[in-house]
Design an enzyme around this catalytic site. Structure first.
Site, mmCIF file in Angstrom:
data_model
loop_
_atom_site.group_PDB
_atom_site.id
_atom_site.type_symbol
_atom_site.label_atom_id
_atom_site.label_comp_id
_atom_site.label_asym_id
_atom_site.label_seq_id
_atom_site.Cartn_x
_atom_site.Cartn_y
_atom_site.Cartn_z
ATOM 1 N N LYS A 142 -89.356 59.727 46.406
ATOM 2 C CA LYS A 142 -90.792 59.538 46.511
ATOM 3 C C LYS A 142 -91.428 60.801 47.079
ATOM 4 O O LYS A 142 -90.745 61.517 47.806
ATOM 5 C CB LYS A 142 -91.163 58.330 47.362
ATOM 6 C CG LYS A 142 -90.478 58.167 48.699
ATOM 7 C CD LYS A 142 -90.570 59.125 49.808
ATOM 8 C CE LYS A 142 -91.826 59.741 50.301
ATOM 9 N NZ LYS A 142 -91.565 60.724 51.396
ATOM 10 N N TYR A 231 -95.907 55.255 51.758
ATOM 11 C CA TYR A 231 -95.313 54.029 52.296
ATOM 12 C C TYR A 231 -96.376 53.003 52.681
ATOM 13 O O TYR A 231 -96.167 51.801 52.568
ATOM 14 C CB TYR A 231 -94.455 54.348 53.527
ATOM 15 C CG TYR A 231 -93.135 54.981 53.177
ATOM 16 C CD1 TYR A 231 -92.152 54.242 52.530
ATOM 17 C CD2 TYR A 231 -92.868 56.303 53.479
ATOM 18 C CE1 TYR A 231 -90.940 54.811 52.200
ATOM 19 C CE2 TYR A 231 -91.661 56.880 53.153
ATOM 20 C CZ TYR A 231 -90.698 56.129 52.510
ATOM 21 O OH TYR A 231 -89.505 56.689 52.168
HETATM 22 P P1 NDP Z 1 -85.868 69.828 52.138
HETATM 23 O O1 NDP Z 1 -86.840 70.941 52.214
HETATM 24 O O2 NDP Z 1 -85.012 69.577 53.307
HETATM 25 O O3 NDP Z 1 -84.909 70.046 50.875
HETATM 26 C C1 NDP Z 1 -85.399 70.285 49.591
HETATM 27 C C2 NDP Z 1 -84.301 70.973 48.778
HETATM 28 O O4 NDP Z 1 -84.798 71.129 47.448
HETATM 29 C C3 NDP Z 1 -83.974 72.377 49.251
HETATM 30 O O5 NDP Z 1 -83.000 72.388 50.273
HETATM 31 C C4 NDP Z 1 -83.445 73.029 47.992
HETATM 32 O O6 NDP Z 1 -82.088 72.674 47.813
HETATM 33 C C5 NDP Z 1 -84.221 72.309 46.886
HETATM 34 N N1 NDP Z 1 -85.286 73.140 46.301
HETATM 35 C C6 NDP Z 1 -85.386 73.468 44.988
HETATM 36 N N2 NDP Z 1 -86.444 74.230 44.765
HETATM 37 C C7 NDP Z 1 -87.060 74.417 45.961
HETATM 38 C C8 NDP Z 1 -88.215 75.143 46.366
HETATM 39 N N3 NDP Z 1 -88.962 75.832 45.487
HETATM 40 N N4 NDP Z 1 -88.567 75.121 47.667
HETATM 41 C C9 NDP Z 1 -87.844 74.416 48.560
HETATM 42 N N5 NDP Z 1 -86.724 73.708 48.223
HETATM 43 C C10 NDP Z 1 -86.333 73.721 46.941
HETATM 44 O O7 NDP Z 1 -86.687 68.518 51.746
HETATM 45 P P2 NDP Z 1 -86.277 66.999 51.990
HETATM 46 O O8 NDP Z 1 -84.836 66.819 51.716
HETATM 47 O O9 NDP Z 1 -86.802 66.552 53.287
HETATM 48 O O10 NDP Z 1 -87.172 66.268 50.857
HETATM 49 C C11 NDP Z 1 -86.815 66.307 49.484
HETATM 50 C C12 NDP Z 1 -87.474 65.137 48.746
HETATM 51 O O11 NDP Z 1 -87.010 63.923 49.326
HETATM 52 C C13 NDP Z 1 -89.000 65.085 48.857
HETATM 53 O O12 NDP Z 1 -89.548 64.653 47.650
HETATM 54 C C14 NDP Z 1 -89.267 64.073 49.955
HETATM 55 O O13 NDP Z 1 -90.501 63.417 49.816
HETATM 56 C C15 NDP Z 1 -88.115 63.119 49.742
HETATM 57 N N6 NDP Z 1 -87.738 62.429 50.981
HETATM 58 C C16 NDP Z 1 -87.654 61.078 50.977
HETATM 59 C C17 NDP Z 1 -87.350 60.388 52.110
HETATM 60 C C18 NDP Z 1 -87.249 58.915 52.084
HETATM 61 O O14 NDP Z 1 -87.259 58.301 53.153
HETATM 62 N N7 NDP Z 1 -87.142 58.281 50.931
HETATM 63 C C19 NDP Z 1 -87.117 61.088 53.395
HETATM 64 C C20 NDP Z 1 -87.144 62.531 53.276
HETATM 65 C C21 NDP Z 1 -87.461 63.165 52.108
HETATM 66 P P3 NDP Z 1 -80.978 73.740 47.316
HETATM 67 O O15 NDP Z 1 -80.927 74.791 48.395
HETATM 68 O O16 NDP Z 1 -79.754 72.948 47.184
HETATM 69 O O17 NDP Z 1 -81.487 74.293 46.005
#
Ligand code: NDP
Length: 379
Positions: A142, A231
């Protein structure tokens, strides 16, 4: 920003209504895939995580590791080094480490059944469509996307490929929230007519250069409304048995941390108006720590809090007392139930169409806040 005025929290020791709640919990267990002592599945579904950030690392990968229904079978990452470390740690073959630009190669990974998109919001559509094109079922985090057009494209791609599309709405699989949905659906207290909710997180005031994509409009699509506010929108729709509002009003809050919130809102409040006249007053902020939701009907009320929307067990209280239900790991409950939905072909509690509905509501709220006008929601 004002938080909704709620009565003081009720002690968890008040277990009035426990019997009916326990019955509800038991009836929920098979639906939620929580029957821990049930037969072991013949085959675990292979899942690939796309984007190895905080949510994948700290929540999803551990939940997959605990699940009887899933095995981590691959990753899509921009960092091959990270991919290698994940392959070693989770014992999947190096050939299942892919890059974003090589996602079409997922078609050559028969041990990957499902792809879970966990990248910044604006990238969900591209990554979902690539996974569907490779013939994989998709779970997307989401918010589903940053525009309704992207949601439509994702739904069309999955439909065209004959694969499932689900949204990582973990709370639909959380027992207290599911019980709240049942109270709404069965109109136990009558239809809920007044709702109040808030879901906020205090980011502090770091230098934007030290912060991530969540304050970058292009990648996030918006501020806390896109992230935490979804949410509250979900809870209001749950309170109306998954009906969408007919119209919304909205108001951006003040910006007290201008260097962080140059591109996206710091906070926003909004009201959702439903066809029967029910109203939900909601707010979300990146500069507060609050998470609660309450709904009132003619013959009673229900409240989720303490917190309502974070990863902990929410406290569900109704006008009959505290509702005691099992505590679950949200991500594990969601993933196990989604495995059951995929394996049995049953409808999902959190399908792509629901994610699309929520983005249509988000867009209407932004339009209402920008114009100052009551705005119809077209879902
Ligand atoms: P993070 O910033 O921690 O991680 C995002 C990852 O996406 C990065 O580590 C990277 O992985 C990859 N990525 C690819 N392209 C990009 C870019 N241009 N800029 C930054 N990162 C990029 O985010 P979160 O893990 O916190 O969130 C990711 C998704 O999950 C969001 O959509 C968020 O809303 C959702 N989420 C949902 C939650 C829930 O409770 N359901 C809780 C937290 C987040 P790599 O280095 O491997 O390429």
């Amino acid at each position: 920003m004002k938080t909704p005025s709620l009565p003081a929290p009720v002690s968890r020791r008040r277990f009035i209504g426990q019997l009916s709640a326990a019955a509800a919990a038991i009836s929920l267990m098979p639906r939620l895939g929580l029957a821990a002592d049930g037969p072991k599945p013949a085959k675990k579904l292979g899942i690939a995580l796309v984007g190895l950030g905080n949510y994948s690392t700290d929540e999803l990968a551990p939940a997959i590791g605990q699940s009887q229904h899933w095995r981590l079978a691959g990753v899509v990452t921009g960092s091959p080094e990270k991919g290698k470390r994940w392959a070693q740690r989770h014992a999947f073959p190096q050939r299942n480490i892919l890059g974003y630009e090589t996602m079409a190669r997922l078609a050559d990974c028969p041990d990957i059944d499902v792809v879970y998109v966990v990248t910044p919001n604006a990238l969900h559509a591209e990554h979902c469509i690539a996974a569907a094109g490779a013939g994989k079922h998709v779970i997307t985090e989401k918010p589903m996307a940053t525009s309704v057009a992207d949601c439509d494209a994702m739904i069309a791609a999955c439909r065209g490929a004959g694969v499932r599309l689900m949204v990582g709405y973990r709370l639909h699989y959380e027992p207290h929230t599911a019980e709240f949905c049942r109270l709404a659906r069965e109109r136990t207290f009558g239809p809920f007519m007044r709702m109040k909710g808030s879901n906020s997180f205090d980011m502090g005031d770091p230098d934007p250069a030290d912060y991530n994509w969540r304050v970058n409009k292009k990648l996030a699509g918006g501020g806390p409304l896109m992230d935490m506010g979804v949410y509250v929108i979900q809870a209001a729709c749950m309170a109306k048995a998954e009906e969408a509002p007919v119209a919304v009003t909205g108001k951006f809050g003040p910006v007290t941390r201008p260097r962080l919130f140059a591109q996206v809102e710091q906070s926003i409040s909004w009201t959702m108006e439903f066809a029967d006249g029910a109203l939900a007053d909601c707010e979300t902020s990146y500069a507060e720590q609050v998470s609660l939701f309450e709904a009132t009907a003619a013959h009673g009320w229900a409240r989720l809090e303490d917190p309502a929307f974070y990863y902990d067990e929410p406290l569900l209280t109704t006008s009959r007392g505290v509702v005691d239900l099992p505590k679950v790991n949200h991500q594990l409950a969601q993933l196990d139930a989604m495995a059951a939905e995929i394996l049995t072909g049953s409808p999902s509690l959190a399908p792509g169409e629901m994610g699309r509905r929520d983005i249509a509501i988000v867009k209407a709220i932004y339009a209402a806040a920008a114009s100052g006008q009551r705005t119809e929601v077209k879902v």
